[in-house]
Design an enzyme around this catalytic site. Structure first.
Site, mmCIF file in Angstrom:
data_model
loop_
_atom_site.group_PDB
_atom_site.id
_atom_site.type_symbol
_atom_site.label_atom_id
_atom_site.label_comp_id
_atom_site.label_asym_id
_atom_site.label_seq_id
_atom_site.Cartn_x
_atom_site.Cartn_y
_atom_site.Cartn_z
ATOM 1 N N TYR A 19 -2.469 0.019 9.189
ATOM 2 C CA TYR A 19 -3.589 -1.109 9.385
ATOM 3 C C TYR A 19 -3.939 -0.800 11.006
ATOM 4 C CZ TYR A 19 -3.305 -3.391 5.052
ATOM 5 O OH TYR A 19 -3.455 -3.553 3.770
ATOM 6 N N ARG A 54 0.705 -1.316 0.020
ATOM 7 C CA ARG A 54 0.156 -0.058 0.111
ATOM 8 C C ARG A 54 0.762 1.334 0.029
ATOM 9 N NH1 ARG A 54 -5.383 -1.977 2.726
ATOM 10 N NH2 ARG A 54 -6.489 -2.006 0.826
ATOM 11 N N SER A 60 -8.155 -3.225 -2.341
ATOM 12 C CA SER A 60 -9.015 -1.891 -2.308
ATOM 13 C C SER A 60 -10.148 -2.029 -3.468
ATOM 14 C CB SER A 60 -8.327 -0.386 -2.530
ATOM 15 O OG SER A 60 -7.354 -0.507 -1.387
ATOM 16 N N ASP A 101 -3.923 -1.948 -6.888
ATOM 17 C CA ASP A 101 -4.369 -2.186 -5.269
ATOM 18 C C ASP A 101 -5.625 -3.092 -5.358
ATOM 19 O OD1 ASP A 101 -5.204 -2.669 -2.856
ATOM 20 O OD2 ASP A 101 -4.565 -0.665 -2.153
ATOM 21 N N GLN A 123 -1.054 2.182 -6.258
ATOM 22 C CA GLN A 123 -2.464 2.226 -5.840
ATOM 23 C C GLN A 123 -3.341 1.901 -6.734
ATOM 24 O OE1 GLN A 123 -3.541 6.326 -4.569
ATOM 25 N NE2 GLN A 123 -2.974 6.092 -2.511
HETATM 26 P P1 NAD Z 1 -8.891 -3.749 6.547
HETATM 27 O O1 NAD Z 1 -9.900 -4.146 5.557
HETATM 28 O O2 NAD Z 1 -7.727 -4.299 6.944
HETATM 29 O O3 NAD Z 1 -9.968 -3.358 7.764
HETATM 30 C C1 NAD Z 1 -10.981 -2.776 7.790
HETATM 31 C C2 NAD Z 1 -11.166 -1.651 9.116
HETATM 32 O O4 NAD Z 1 -11.569 -2.253 10.085
HETATM 33 C C3 NAD Z 1 -9.945 -0.788 9.056
HETATM 34 O O5 NAD Z 1 -10.048 0.754 8.943
HETATM 35 C C4 NAD Z 1 -9.564 -1.231 10.673
HETATM 36 O O6 NAD Z 1 -8.977 -0.041 11.026
HETATM 37 C C5 NAD Z 1 -10.935 -1.535 11.240
HETATM 38 N N1 NAD Z 1 -10.812 -2.126 12.328
HETATM 39 C C6 NAD Z 1 -9.944 -3.199 12.796
HETATM 40 N N2 NAD Z 1 -10.178 -3.730 13.951
HETATM 41 C C7 NAD Z 1 -11.282 -2.935 14.497
HETATM 42 C C8 NAD Z 1 -12.007 -2.830 15.612
HETATM 43 N N3 NAD Z 1 -11.798 -3.743 16.618
HETATM 44 N N4 NAD Z 1 -13.039 -1.999 15.694
HETATM 45 C C9 NAD Z 1 -13.356 -0.949 14.540
HETATM 46 N N5 NAD Z 1 -12.911 -1.018 13.566
HETATM 47 C C10 NAD Z 1 -11.631 -1.992 13.542
HETATM 48 O O7 NAD Z 1 -8.621 -2.134 6.124
HETATM 49 P P2 NAD Z 1 -8.447 -1.408 4.722
HETATM 50 O O8 NAD Z 1 -9.691 -1.129 3.934
HETATM 51 O O9 NAD Z 1 -7.730 -2.151 3.986
HETATM 52 O O10 NAD Z 1 -7.993 -0.345 5.201
HETATM 53 C C11 NAD Z 1 -6.568 -0.195 6.103
HETATM 54 C C12 NAD Z 1 -5.951 1.225 6.046
HETATM 55 O O11 NAD Z 1 -5.099 1.103 4.749
HETATM 56 C C13 NAD Z 1 -6.601 2.437 5.895
HETATM 57 O O12 NAD Z 1 -6.096 3.213 6.775
HETATM 58 C C14 NAD Z 1 -6.646 2.838 4.683
HETATM 59 O O13 NAD Z 1 -6.956 4.126 4.388
HETATM 60 C C15 NAD Z 1 -5.480 2.259 3.964
HETATM 61 N N6 NAD Z 1 -5.188 2.232 2.997
HETATM 62 C C16 NAD Z 1 -4.151 2.689 2.210
HETATM 63 C C17 NAD Z 1 -4.049 2.510 0.672
HETATM 64 C C18 NAD Z 1 -2.794 2.832 -0.057
HETATM 65 O O14 NAD Z 1 -2.121 3.658 0.677
HETATM 66 N N7 NAD Z 1 -2.668 2.644 -1.342
HETATM 67 C C19 NAD Z 1 -4.999 1.602 0.062
HETATM 68 C C20 NAD Z 1 -5.962 1.363 0.602
HETATM 69 C C21 NAD Z 1 -6.326 1.286 2.125
#
Ligand code: NAD
Length: 366
Positions: free
Chosen positions: A224, A119, A130, A127, A124
């Site tokens: 994460y 990430r 996402s 990805d 991006q």
């Molecule tokens: P994910 O699918 O791993 O998890 C979904 C969400 O669940 C996350 O936001 C996490 O914080 C939340 N979570 C975990 N435990 C929890 C709990 N006990 N209670 C409530 N919520 C909880 O997450 P994701 O969609 O893959 O995104 C994770 C991070 O990566 C985010 O900060 C997102 O913005 C970032 N991201 C970055 C890129 C990039 O830079 N290319 C791309 C996609 C996502």
């Protein structure tokens, strides 16, 4: 060089790894494209559309393939005719497939897993986690609206006022934010909660209210979340109970990479919801955020319907395939030099994605 597009065989998988619209881009980059007959039909992308785009459609595209594209890992029947040293690009949860990893090492296949795209900004456009989470979040919101049997928006009519639905979304990553945005567009009043500090602002930017609990935030590596201790999980459940009791629809999306999904909602909490309320658990396949959830089924918990998501992106196979295929195309372009598929294993994205290569297993635990 020849790129083959497989007809995904996994039960319930309707997506395809390459769409006709993007075949021309592969051809322009110097590849011949062969597509297994019927590969796109689950996504309503039929063989003639691939032929018009310049692909060869055949029942047996694997014998001379240099690179094979699929959504789920190829099954043994597809792997068998592949020439030694061929490359596969798909999702590849290697920890669940030790036998498959051993076979790929023996046959000297190069295996790239789409879920391991790092990430970082440069990656991006590749990805796929996402892009598919976006589809899942949207679909989760639409299922909630469909199952609820109440209006999502406020309606003020001569016959009286219909109040808007109250929605709570737990987990505000890619899927959760998309669920929030979709519920807001449908006019519901939405509240969101996530353990990451940055999430509150993101929830507000979607027009929802961020639930802020008197608990420390849980940031892990790479942006994460970290896993909760059982004490914290218990406290979080106590603090969220009143929000959930007041919700008409609850959508959960919480995940921690490499771990079982955290248990956020107990049966006792659901029993406090009003009759007819709905709970959508998009983490059902990873163990579920909601007690008693069954992936791929709707179960009744007291007065509430609990929907467990199973391969949710595949429930919208057209858009999910288009997004995935664009991610895959961008990966192939990264790995193409002078019209040849020539991955640079010193590249950060390429090396992170690689599970097996040249008789070696390159990821821990594989
Ligand atoms: P994910 O699918 O791993 O998890 C979904 C969400 O669940 C996350 O936001 C996490 O914080 C939340 N979570 C975990 N435990 C929890 C709990 N006990 N209670 C409530 N919520 C909880 O997450 P994701 O969609 O893959 O995104 C994770 C991070 O990566 C985010 O900060 C997102 O913005 C970032 N991201 C970055 C890129 C990039 O830079 N290319 C791309 C996609 C996502």
């Amino acid at each position: 060089m020849r790129i083959a597009v497989a007809r995904d065989q996994a039960p319930g998988e309707a997506r395809v790894a390459m769409v006709p619209d993007l075949v021309g881009k592969l051809r322009a980059a110097g590849y011949q494209v062969t597509v297994q007959a019927g590969a796109g039909s689950g996504a309503l992308l039929f063989d003639p559309a691939y032929e018009v785009a310049g692909a060869l459609v055949t029942e047996h595209p694997f014998d001379e393939a240099d690179v094979v594209l699929s959504v789920q890992p190829l099954d043994a029947n597809c792997l068998a005719p592949l020439p030694s040293g061929a490359t596969t690009i798909s999702f590849f949860p290697y920890a669940e497939r030790p036998t498959d990893v051993a076979l790929r090492r023996e046959r000297k296949f190069t295996t790239f897993g789409m879920e391991y795209v790092p990430r970082i900004s440069r990656a991006q456009s590749m990805d796929a986690l996402s892009s598919q989470a976006l589809v899942a979040g949207y679909r989760g919101a639409i299922v909630a609206a469909d199952m609820l049997g109440q209006f999502f928006p406020l309606s003020m009519t001569a016959a009286g006022t219909v109040p808007p639905a109250q929605v709570v979304v737990l987990g505000a990553g890619v899927a959760g934010l998309q669920a929030i945005a979709t519920c807001r567009r449908l006019g519901a009043v939405v509240k969101g909660y996530d353990v990451r500090a940055a999430a509150a602002e993101e929830i507000r930017s979607m027009g929802a209210q961020a639930i802020e609990l008197p608990l420390p935030t849980l940031e892990g590596a790479g942006g994460y979340a970290r896993e909760m201790t059982e004490d914290r999980a218990q406290r979080q459940r106590e603090l969220l109970a009143s929000y959930i009791a007041a919700a008409d629809a609850l959508i959960t999306t919480a995940a921690v990479p490499g771990r079982r999904a955290p248990l956020l909602v107990t049966t006792e909490m659901i029993m406090q919801m009003a009759p007819g309320s709905v709970v959508i658990d998009l983490a059902a396949e990873a163990g579920g955020n909601v007690e008693g959830v069954v992936a791929g089924s709707v179960v009744r918990v007291g007065p509430v319907q609990l929907w467990g998501g199973a391969n949710v992106p595949s429930q919208m196979p057209g858009p999910a395939s288009r997004l995935y295929a664009q991610n895959v195309l961008n990966v192939i372009m990264l790995m193409t030099r002078d019209g040849r598929f020539a991955p640079d294993f010193d590249d950060e994205i390429t090396s992170a994605m690689c599970v097996t290569h040249a008789g070696n297993v390159l990821r821990d635990g594989g």
